[in-house]
Enzyme design. Structure first.
Site, PDB file in Angstrom:
ATOM      1  N   CYS A 110       6.006  -1.965   4.244  1.00  0.00           N
ATOM      2  CA  CYS A 110       5.561  -2.125   5.820  1.00  0.00           C
ATOM      3  C   CYS A 110       6.529  -3.295   5.923  1.00  0.00           C
ATOM      4  O   CYS A 110       6.310  -3.503   6.760  1.00  0.00           O
ATOM      5  CB  CYS A 110       4.278  -2.262   4.799  1.00  0.00           C
ATOM      6  SG  CYS A 110       3.462  -0.517   5.865  1.00  0.00           S
ATOM      7  N   ARG A 150       6.230   5.050  17.650  1.00  0.00           N
ATOM      8  CA  ARG A 150       5.605   4.174  17.124  1.00  0.00           C
ATOM      9  C   ARG A 150       5.997   3.056  18.492  1.00  0.00           C
ATOM     10  O   ARG A 150       6.554   3.349  19.527  1.00  0.00           O
ATOM     11  CB  ARG A 150       5.540   3.676  15.928  1.00  0.00           C
ATOM     12  CG  ARG A 150       4.836   4.824  15.298  1.00  0.00           C
ATOM     13  CD  ARG A 150       3.379   4.539  14.916  1.00  0.00           C
ATOM     14  NE  ARG A 150       2.991   5.662  13.975  1.00  0.00           N
ATOM     15  CZ  ARG A 150       2.454   4.647  12.667  1.00  0.00           C
ATOM     16  NH1 ARG A 150       2.422   3.311  12.449  1.00  0.00           N
ATOM     17  NH2 ARG A 150       1.342   5.414  11.800  1.00  0.00           N
ATOM     18  N   CYS A 171      -6.106  -2.505   2.522  1.00  0.00           N
ATOM     19  CA  CYS A 171      -4.894  -1.434   3.074  1.00  0.00           C
ATOM     20  C   CYS A 171      -6.002  -0.403   1.487  1.00  0.00           C
ATOM     21  O   CYS A 171      -6.255  -1.296   1.012  1.00  0.00           O
ATOM     22  CB  CYS A 171      -4.073  -2.033   2.909  1.00  0.00           C
ATOM     23  SG  CYS A 171      -2.878  -0.608   2.622  1.00  0.00           S
ATOM     24  N   CYS A 180       2.596  -2.255  -1.875  1.00  0.00           N
ATOM     25  CA  CYS A 180       3.248  -0.865  -2.747  1.00  0.00           C
ATOM     26  C   CYS A 180       4.702  -0.532  -1.867  1.00  0.00           C
ATOM     27  O   CYS A 180       4.727  -1.477  -1.173  1.00  0.00           O
ATOM     28  CB  CYS A 180       1.741  -0.005  -1.885  1.00  0.00           C
ATOM     29  SG  CYS A 180       1.910   1.352  -0.058  1.00  0.00           S
ATOM     30  N   CYS A 224       2.936  -7.630   4.115  1.00  0.00           N
ATOM     31  CA  CYS A 224       2.275  -6.522   4.686  1.00  0.00           C
ATOM     32  C   CYS A 224       0.415  -7.469   4.544  1.00  0.00           C
ATOM     33  O   CYS A 224       0.852  -8.090   3.776  1.00  0.00           O
ATOM     34  CB  CYS A 224       2.761  -5.540   4.466  1.00  0.00           C
ATOM     35  SG  CYS A 224       2.128  -5.090   2.171  1.00  0.00           S
ATOM     36  N   LYS A 238       5.116   9.749  11.753  1.00  0.00           N
ATOM     37  CA  LYS A 238       5.306   8.475  12.592  1.00  0.00           C
ATOM     38  C   LYS A 238       6.917   8.120  12.655  1.00  0.00           C
ATOM     39  O   LYS A 238       8.090   8.883  12.273  1.00  0.00           O
ATOM     40  CB  LYS A 238       5.364   7.168  12.082  1.00  0.00           C
ATOM     41  CG  LYS A 238       5.898   6.844  10.984  1.00  0.00           C
ATOM     42  CD  LYS A 238       5.166   4.952  10.353  1.00  0.00           C
ATOM     43  CE  LYS A 238       5.242   5.901   8.466  1.00  0.00           C
ATOM     44  NZ  LYS A 238       4.362   4.632   8.347  1.00  0.00           N
ATOM     45  N   LYS A 285       9.835   5.519  14.624  1.00  0.00           N
ATOM     46  CA  LYS A 285       9.827   4.943  15.375  1.00  0.00           C
ATOM     47  C   LYS A 285      11.689   4.189  16.377  1.00  0.00           C
ATOM     48  O   LYS A 285      12.638   4.963  15.543  1.00  0.00           O
ATOM     49  CB  LYS A 285      10.128   3.691  14.169  1.00  0.00           C
ATOM     50  CG  LYS A 285       8.752   3.799  12.991  1.00  0.00           C
ATOM     51  CD  LYS A 285       8.882   2.721  12.114  1.00  0.00           C
ATOM     52  CE  LYS A 285       7.395   3.121  11.304  1.00  0.00           C
ATOM     53  NZ  LYS A 285       7.604   1.800  10.404  1.00  0.00           N
ATOM     54  N   ARG A 330      -4.888  -1.570  16.051  1.00  0.00           N
ATOM     55  CA  ARG A 330      -3.840  -2.371  16.665  1.00  0.00           C
ATOM     56  C   ARG A 330      -2.928  -1.727  18.127  1.00  0.00           C
ATOM     57  O   ARG A 330      -3.100  -0.847  18.315  1.00  0.00           O
ATOM     58  CB  ARG A 330      -2.597  -1.572  15.309  1.00  0.00           C
ATOM     59  CG  ARG A 330      -1.041  -1.968  15.925  1.00  0.00           C
ATOM     60  CD  ARG A 330      -0.069  -1.369  14.864  1.00  0.00           C
ATOM     61  NE  ARG A 330      -0.727  -1.513  13.328  1.00  0.00           N
ATOM     62  CZ  ARG A 330      -0.197  -0.527  12.059  1.00  0.00           C
ATOM     63  NH1 ARG A 330       0.485   0.455  12.424  1.00  0.00           N
ATOM     64  NH2 ARG A 330      -0.819  -0.587  11.168  1.00  0.00           N
TER      65      ARG A 330
HETATM   66 FE1  SF4 Z   1      -0.513  -0.882   2.018  1.00  0.00          FE
HETATM   67 FE2  SF4 Z   1       1.523  -0.589   1.235  1.00  0.00          FE
HETATM   68 FE3  SF4 Z   1       2.222  -0.845   3.678  1.00  0.00          FE
HETATM   69 FE4  SF4 Z   1       1.516  -2.955   2.424  1.00  0.00          FE
HETATM   70  S1  SF4 Z   1       3.094  -1.763   1.447  1.00  0.00           S
HETATM   71  S2  SF4 Z   1       0.513  -2.565   4.028  1.00  0.00           S
HETATM   72  S3  SF4 Z   1      -0.374  -1.929   0.719  1.00  0.00           S
HETATM   73  S4  SF4 Z   1       0.345   0.827   2.677  1.00  0.00           S
END
Ligand code: SF4
Length: 566
Positions: A479, A142, A436, A475, A430, A208, A210, A73
């Site tokens: 993100c 970040r 991931c 999840c 995400c 982290k 931000k 990244r």
């Molecule tokens: Fe991975 Fe969860 Fe972030 Fe999606 S929200 S990129 S599944 S850590």
């Protein structure tokens, strides 16, 4: 909160300023992996070790190690890169990565599928063209993000300048980055003894952290999602300073009600010359009081809420500053999300915002958008700005060059912003599966399917052009900032999601769960009914999320009580 340090705190403190045994691990030809402690340290250098989860079980049956690969990244303040840098990133993606270029929800590029033996060349190549991956991940500050706001060009230039200064001011100092990725000669085994981290210390931050700058009326960065949000205050057309809003973060842990998404709240105003000191001391407060025993409760939002809320936090920050914090000044956000198409800035230059689904630029049998962006980069004389909604702004275009860029956008299907439904243009997701390691459900790969099904429902009620903000995460880590979206799906298991509703259109209200851990059929049935009600019962100009909150379909959580000012 526990006084016992987590295992990761020891790994960081003992790492000789983020070296660990990364160099030895990279040189080991017997495995595609590096050691577990080194994977934690590697994040500070801008890379995660991952494996292809689609073939994990198959490889296990074959008694093979997982298909290890690395994500890299960039740290790209404000999401800004030049046309030559775009071409260089495209070239590196072609040479070392799989699945093209991906624009993240934090205004940067990440690359997937890089093999261990190519990791150093990839990071070296990124640095060769003046970019970096330093501190793009890990327990540090970040990527500093900034509104792309092309309309108010003079203020944008100034705020972007402050973002660059802040990035440098709070940068990690270790020479491990140069030693591992840039230097050609053998490493001096004692080099780490000369390193120091005056701001962070040997163990760096506990999680982290931000920073993000928003320029009203755009809240396109979702400033209240930042650990330390900064809202530019514009008075008489000039930058007067910044309102500061600490305590935002999306991440939660599945099944743990003590974790929660949170919006940041205003605690004061600082002038530009007070900005860097304020941000530095905000890190000192978090470094002093942040939980180092339990990473689930480590973010600044928990530090604030556990210790007495905003009054306590403001006192802690104030006691470390050489000036008195002023009360926040008035501002007004009209929207979050991106505005698509051409906009002319104050300097007369034009800026074109293109919609890039899930930020993925990848050629396949049906489209060649990555090639299209490469062709645009070959003729573009200005720069590019990546947005927090995973889109791209072609910035600083002369009137005379607009037609050529429009022609390329049309030729390579990059002009879908003109015809796409409102919900599709504003959708973000995400990565989730297959790379991931935390993903519990599909996100990016499922987005086109669920969008098409939602569009059928929206068409039924003549709502296709309604700008509804929809976000999907694989999840509860969130993100894609799902907890401030009008509609969100948050993955709980394969094929199962929490359906959340009721965020607003300016990023100032959290949504709430409407259906928990449910499947596509139930999600679509619920949305069918709610879209129907919205079409029939909405007030003039009312957005979907506002309607959901007004009629009580869900009750969005309250924000922290506002501070009082003497
Ligand atoms: Fe991975 Fe969860 Fe972030 Fe999606 S929200 S990129 S599944 S850590």
């Amino acid at each position: 909160m526990t006084d016992k340090l987590s295992a990761l705190e020891h790994i960081k403190a003992d790492s000789r300023y983020l070296r660990g045994t990364i160099a030895e691990g990279l040189a080991d030809p017997l495995t595609g992996a590096i050691s577990d402690p080194d994977t934690k340290l590697l994040k500070f250098h801008g890379s995660y070790m991952q494996d292809n989860r689609d073939i994990r079980d198959e490889r296990r049956k074959q008694k093979l190690e997982p298909d290890y690969q690395f994500m890299v990244r960039l740290r790209l303040p404000g999401g800004v890169l030049t046309a030559p840098q775009w071409l260089a990133m495209d070239e590196l993606a072609e040479r070392y990565a799989e699945r093209g270029l991906r624009i993240t929800t934090r205004q940067t590029f990440q690359f997937h599928g890089i093999r261990k033996e190519h990791l150093r060349d990839m990071i070296h190549g990124i640095n060769d063209c003046g970019l970096s991956t330093r501190a793009a991940c890990g327990d540090d500050t970040r990527n500093v993000i900034t509104s792309v706001n092309p309309e108010i060009s003079s203020v944008y230039d100034e705020v972007f300048g402050w973002a660059l200064k802040l990035k440098d001011h709070v940068a990690t100092q270790t020479s491990a980055y140069e030693e591992l990725w840039l230097n050609d000669g053998p490493a001096d085994p004692d080099a780490w003894k000369k390193d120091a981290e005056p701001l962070y210390g040997k163990a760096y931050l506990n999680r982290k952290y931000k920073f993000g700058f928003a320029i009203p009326p755009n809240n396109d960065i979702d400033v209240f999602n930042q650990d330390f949000g900064l809202i530019a205050i514009i008075e008489d057309g000039k930058l007067a300073g910044f309102n500061i809003a600490p305590g935002g973060s999306m991440g939660t842990t599945a099944g743990d009600p003590s974790t929660y998404p949170s919006l940041g709240d205003l605690i004061g105003f600082v002038t530009p010359d007070q900005l860097l000191e304020t941000c530095w001391q905000s890190i000192v407060v978090q470094g002093t009081f942040g939980d180092r025993g339990d990473r689930k409760h480590a973010r600044l939002k928990y530090t604030i809420d556990r210790n007495g809320g905003l009054p306590w936090y403001r006192d802690q920050l104030q006691s470390r500053l050489s000036f008195k914090l002023a009360p926040p000044r008035p501002y007004h956000f009209t929207h979050n999300g991106d505005r698509f198409g051409w906009v002319q800035g104050e300097h007369g230059k034009w800026h074109l915002t293109l919609s890039i689904q899930s930020g993925r630029l990848l050629d396949d049998a049906t489209q060649k958008r990555r090639t299209g962006m490469r062709e645009i980069a070959r003729i573009h004389k200005g720069n590019f700005r990546l947005t927090c909604d995973q889109n791209v702004v072609i910035a600083g275009v002369d009137e005379a060059d607009k037609a050529a860029i429009d022609a390329l956008a049309a030729q390579y299907q990059l002009d879908e912003y003109k015809t796409a439904s409102g919900i599709r243009k504003h959708a973000i997701s995400c990565v989730a599966l297959p790379t991931c390691g935390l993903a519990m459900a599909e996100s990016e790969r499922y987005l086109p399917t669920i969008l098409t099904k939602m569009e059928v429902l929206l068409a039924k009620y003549d709502l296709l052009q309604e700008d509804i903000h929809f976000r999907m995460s694989g999840c509860p880590n969130g993100c894609s900032r799902p907890y401030i979206s009008e509609i969100a799906l948050v993955g709980r298991a394969i094929g199962r999601y929490d359906l959340r509703l009721g965020g607003d259109h300016a990023g100032e209200r959290l949504n709430a769960v409407y259906l928990e851990n449910t499947d596509e059929e139930h999600i679509l049935t619920a949305l069918d009914e709610l879209f129907g009600r919205f079409a029939a019962e909405r007030e003039p100009g009312e957005h979907f999320g506002d309607f959901i909150a007004r009629v009580g379909v869900v009750v969005p959580p309250a924000r922290r009580p506002a501070l009082e000012y003497a």
